[in-house]
Design a protein around this motif. Structure first.
Motif, PDB file in Angstrom:
ATOM      1  N   ASP A 180      -6.576   7.166  -6.638  1.00 24.92           N
ATOM      2  CA  ASP A 180      -6.731   6.120  -5.636  1.00 24.92           C
ATOM      3  C   ASP A 180      -7.975   5.306  -6.006  1.00 24.92           C
ATOM      4  OD1 ASP A 180      -9.140   6.780  -3.625  1.00 24.92           O
ATOM      5  OD2 ASP A 180      -8.176   8.672  -4.195  1.00 24.92           O
ATOM      6  N   GLY A 181      -8.020   4.066  -5.572  1.00 24.22           N
ATOM      7  CA  GLY A 181      -9.046   3.125  -6.009  1.00 24.22           C
ATOM      8  C   GLY A 181     -10.470   3.621  -5.897  1.00 24.22           C
ATOM      9  N   GLU A 182     -10.862   4.107  -4.716  1.00 21.70           N
ATOM     10  CA  GLU A 182     -12.250   4.533  -4.514  1.00 21.70           C
ATOM     11  C   GLU A 182     -12.593   5.734  -5.391  1.00 21.70           C
ATOM     12  OE1 GLU A 182     -15.080   6.146  -0.918  1.00 21.70           O
ATOM     13  OE2 GLU A 182     -13.468   4.737  -0.429  1.00 21.70           O
ATOM     14  N   THR A 183     -11.709   6.721  -5.426  1.00 21.56           N
ATOM     15  CA  THR A 183     -11.938   7.906  -6.252  1.00 21.56           C
ATOM     16  C   THR A 183     -11.983   7.517  -7.726  1.00 21.56           C
ATOM     17  OG1 THR A 183     -10.828   9.304  -4.632  1.00 21.56           O
ATOM     18  CG2 THR A 183     -11.054  10.192  -6.859  1.00 21.56           C
ATOM     19  N   GLY A 184     -11.082   6.632  -8.140  1.00 25.57           N
ATOM     20  CA  GLY A 184     -11.034   6.197  -9.534  1.00 25.57           C
ATOM     21  C   GLY A 184     -12.274   5.455  -9.967  1.00 25.57           C
ATOM     22  N   ARG A 185     -12.774   4.571  -9.099  1.00 25.59           N
ATOM     23  CA  ARG A 185     -14.008   3.835  -9.442  1.00 25.59           C
ATOM     24  C   ARG A 185     -15.191   4.794  -9.536  1.00 25.59           C
ATOM     25  NH1 ARG A 185     -11.181   0.177  -6.346  1.00 25.59           N
ATOM     26  NH2 ARG A 185     -12.117   0.861  -4.393  1.00 25.59           N
ATOM     27  N   SER A 186     -15.233   5.785  -8.644  1.00 25.79           N
ATOM     28  CA  SER A 186     -16.309   6.791  -8.698  1.00 25.79           C
ATOM     29  C   SER A 186     -16.202   7.639  -9.960  1.00 25.79           C
ATOM     30  CB  SER A 186     -16.260   7.695  -7.467  1.00 25.79           C
ATOM     31  OG  SER A 186     -16.557   6.970  -6.318  1.00 25.79           O
ATOM     32  N   ALA A 187     -14.987   8.055 -10.305  1.00 28.15           N
ATOM     33  CA  ALA A 187     -14.777   8.852 -11.519  1.00 28.15           C
ATOM     34  C   ALA A 187     -15.157   8.038 -12.753  1.00 28.15           C
ATOM     35  CB  ALA A 187     -13.325   9.312 -11.612  1.00 28.15           C
ATOM     36  N   PHE A 188     -14.811   6.756 -12.757  1.00 26.83           N
ATOM     37  CA  PHE A 188     -15.164   5.903 -13.891  1.00 26.83           C
ATOM     38  C   PHE A 188     -16.680   5.843 -14.046  1.00 26.83           C
ATOM     39  CE2 PHE A 188     -16.303   1.899 -15.858  1.00 26.83           C
ATOM     40  CZ  PHE A 188     -15.505   1.905 -16.988  1.00 26.83           C
ATOM     41  N   GLN A 189     -17.388   5.614 -12.953  1.00 26.87           N
ATOM     42  CA  GLN A 189     -18.843   5.539 -13.032  1.00 26.87           C
ATOM     43  C   GLN A 189     -19.445   6.867 -13.466  1.00 26.87           C
ATOM     44  OE1 GLN A 189     -20.832   3.429  -9.975  1.00 26.87           O
ATOM     45  NE2 GLN A 189     -22.838   3.841 -10.834  1.00 26.87           N
ATOM     46  N   ALA A 190     -18.922   7.969 -12.940  1.00 29.05           N
ATOM     47  CA  ALA A 190     -19.429   9.289 -13.325  1.00 29.05           C
ATOM     48  C   ALA A 190     -19.158   9.568 -14.799  1.00 29.05           C
ATOM     49  CB  ALA A 190     -18.793  10.375 -12.461  1.00 29.05           C
ATOM     50  N   THR A 192     -18.617   7.283 -17.290  1.00 27.87           N
ATOM     51  CA  THR A 192     -19.155   6.319 -18.262  1.00 27.87           C
ATOM     52  C   THR A 192     -20.588   5.896 -17.996  1.00 27.87           C
ATOM     53  OG1 THR A 192     -18.408   4.380 -17.021  1.00 27.87           O
ATOM     54  CG2 THR A 192     -16.844   5.345 -18.616  1.00 27.87           C
ATOM     55  N   GLY A 193     -21.054   6.093 -16.758  1.00 29.28           N
ATOM     56  CA  GLY A 193     -22.387   5.634 -16.387  1.00 29.28           C
ATOM     57  C   GLY A 193     -22.427   4.147 -16.053  1.00 29.28           C
ATOM     58  N   ILE A 194     -21.259   3.518 -15.940  1.00 30.15           N
ATOM     59  CA  ILE A 194     -21.155   2.089 -15.662  1.00 30.15           C
ATOM     60  C   ILE A 194     -20.294   1.904 -14.414  1.00 30.15           C
ATOM     61  CG2 ILE A 194     -20.400  -0.152 -16.563  1.00 30.15           C
ATOM     62  CD1 ILE A 194     -20.357   1.176 -19.362  1.00 30.15           C
ATOM     63  N   GLY A 195     -20.683   1.005 -13.539  1.00 33.65           N
ATOM     64  CA  GLY A 195     -19.841   0.683 -12.393  1.00 33.65           C
ATOM     65  C   GLY A 195     -18.567   0.003 -12.864  1.00 33.65           C
ATOM     66  N   GLN A 229     -12.858   3.614 -26.612  1.00 31.74           N
ATOM     67  CA  GLN A 229     -13.621   4.709 -26.028  1.00 31.74           C
ATOM     68  C   GLN A 229     -13.129   4.993 -24.617  1.00 31.74           C
ATOM     69  OE1 GLN A 229     -17.778   3.429 -26.639  1.00 31.74           O
ATOM     70  NE2 GLN A 229     -17.953   5.306 -27.847  1.00 31.74           N
ATOM     71  N   PHE A 230     -12.941   3.920 -23.829  1.00 33.04           N
ATOM     72  CA  PHE A 230     -12.415   4.096 -22.489  1.00 33.04           C
ATOM     73  C   PHE A 230     -11.764   2.813 -21.997  1.00 33.04           C
ATOM     74  CE2 PHE A 230     -17.056   3.507 -22.089  1.00 33.04           C
ATOM     75  CZ  PHE A 230     -17.134   2.349 -21.323  1.00 33.04           C
ATOM     76  N   ILE A 231     -10.886   2.989 -20.998  1.00 30.77           N
ATOM     77  CA  ILE A 231     -10.143   1.882 -20.386  1.00 30.77           C
ATOM     78  C   ILE A 231     -10.187   2.065 -18.877  1.00 30.77           C
ATOM     79  CG2 ILE A 231      -7.833   0.869 -20.033  1.00 30.77           C
ATOM     80  CD1 ILE A 231      -7.186   1.663 -22.935  1.00 30.77           C
ATOM     81  N   PHE A 232     -10.290   0.947 -18.175  1.00 34.77           N
ATOM     82  CA  PHE A 232     -10.189   0.932 -16.718  1.00 34.77           C
ATOM     83  C   PHE A 232      -9.165  -0.129 -16.360  1.00 34.77           C
ATOM     84  CE2 PHE A 232     -11.408  -0.744 -12.543  1.00 34.77           C
ATOM     85  CZ  PHE A 232     -11.423   0.417 -11.802  1.00 34.77           C
ATOM     86  N   ALA A 233      -8.243   0.183 -15.459  1.00 36.53           N
ATOM     87  CA  ALA A 233      -7.202  -0.790 -15.091  1.00 36.53           C
ATOM     88  C   ALA A 233      -6.861  -0.688 -13.616  1.00 36.53           C
ATOM     89  CB  ALA A 233      -5.949  -0.561 -15.926  1.00 36.53           C
ATOM     90  N   PHE A 234      -6.460  -1.825 -13.069  1.00 35.85           N
ATOM     91  CA  PHE A 234      -5.944  -1.870 -11.705  1.00 35.85           C
ATOM     92  C   PHE A 234      -4.880  -2.950 -11.653  1.00 35.85           C
ATOM     93  CE2 PHE A 234      -9.494  -4.831 -11.739  1.00 35.85           C
ATOM     94  CZ  PHE A 234      -9.018  -5.933 -11.039  1.00 35.85           C
ATOM     95  N   ALA A 235      -4.076  -2.935 -10.595  1.00 38.56           N
ATOM     96  CA  ALA A 235      -3.041  -3.956 -10.419  1.00 38.56           C
ATOM     97  C   ALA A 235      -3.324  -4.720  -9.141  1.00 38.56           C
ATOM     98  CB  ALA A 235      -1.663  -3.316 -10.365  1.00 38.56           C
ATOM     99  N   GLU A 236      -3.036  -5.997  -9.180  1.00 34.39           N
ATOM    100  CA  GLU A 236      -3.272  -6.876  -8.042  1.00 34.39           C
ATOM    101  C   GLU A 236      -1.935  -7.467  -7.595  1.00 34.39           C
ATOM    102  OE1 GLU A 236      -6.204 -10.627  -6.988  1.00 34.39           O
ATOM    103  OE2 GLU A 236      -6.416  -9.586  -8.895  1.00 34.39           O
ATOM    104  N   ALA A 237      -1.712  -7.485  -6.295  1.00 36.59           N
ATOM    105  CA  ALA A 237      -0.446  -7.972  -5.744  1.00 36.59           C
ATOM    106  C   ALA A 237      -0.254  -9.461  -6.019  1.00 36.59           C
ATOM    107  CB  ALA A 237      -0.403  -7.725  -4.241  1.00 36.59           C
TER     108      ALA A 237
END
Length: 154
Positions: free
Chosen positions: A47-57, A59-62, A108-116
């Motif tokens: 889910d979005g909030e958990t995913g953004r937190s996991a990404f920051q944890a 990679t060290g980047i928001g 090294q890493f990827i972050f993705a989301f979808a927008e309606a």
């Protein structure tokens, strides 16, 4: 249908995808337990909030800070969200991409989301739901790729 298939079909607009390559991720990382192993790393769909937190944890980047940086360059990110082609690997800017022009260009890493879909915004957003993907390369550069859901079959 897998979680990834649902995400790519625009059925999980509140979720994010986070991918970490094996080279970037520690062998004993807890993320390996909660993600899906791929040929080259681990992909998580959260889910979005958990995913953004996991990404920051991880990679060290928001996540949104990273996305803003990566938007400066367009590249190609695999539809599977676990690979890509760094735009700095070839072309006239390749020598400027890193201190070592012979550097590897692996994800090294990827972050993705979808927008309606949003017809009021226009452009791609009027055509359908849009996947936004952002990648960071071993050369030190980041790049982005976006596409309308259903436009890519690869």
């Amino acid at each position: 249908m897998s979680n990834l298939d649902e995400f790519l079909a625009g059925e999980r607009l509140d979720d994010v995808v986070f991918y970490l390559s094996d080279a970037y991720l520690d062998d004993d990382s807890r993320l390996r337990e909660v993600g899906t192993e791929t040929a080259g790393g681990v992909r998580l769909i959260l889910d979005g909030e958990t995913g953004r937190s996991a990404f920051q944890a991880g990679t060290g980047i928001g996540a949104m800070e990273f996305a803003k940086t990566a938007m400066a360059a367009e590249g190609e990110i695999a539809r599977s969200l676990d690979d890509g082609a760094c735009p700095f690997a070839d072309g006239p800017d390749a020598d400027d991409a890193s201190e070592d022009p012979e550097a590897d260009h692996d994800i090294q890493f990827i972050f993705a989301f979808a927008e309606a879909q949003n017809e009021e915004v226009g452009g791609l957003y009027a055509e359908g739901d849009v996947v936004h993907a952002y990648a960071h390369c071993t050369c030190g550069e980041s790049y982005s790729h976006k596409w309308v859901v259903g436009d890519r079959d690869d």
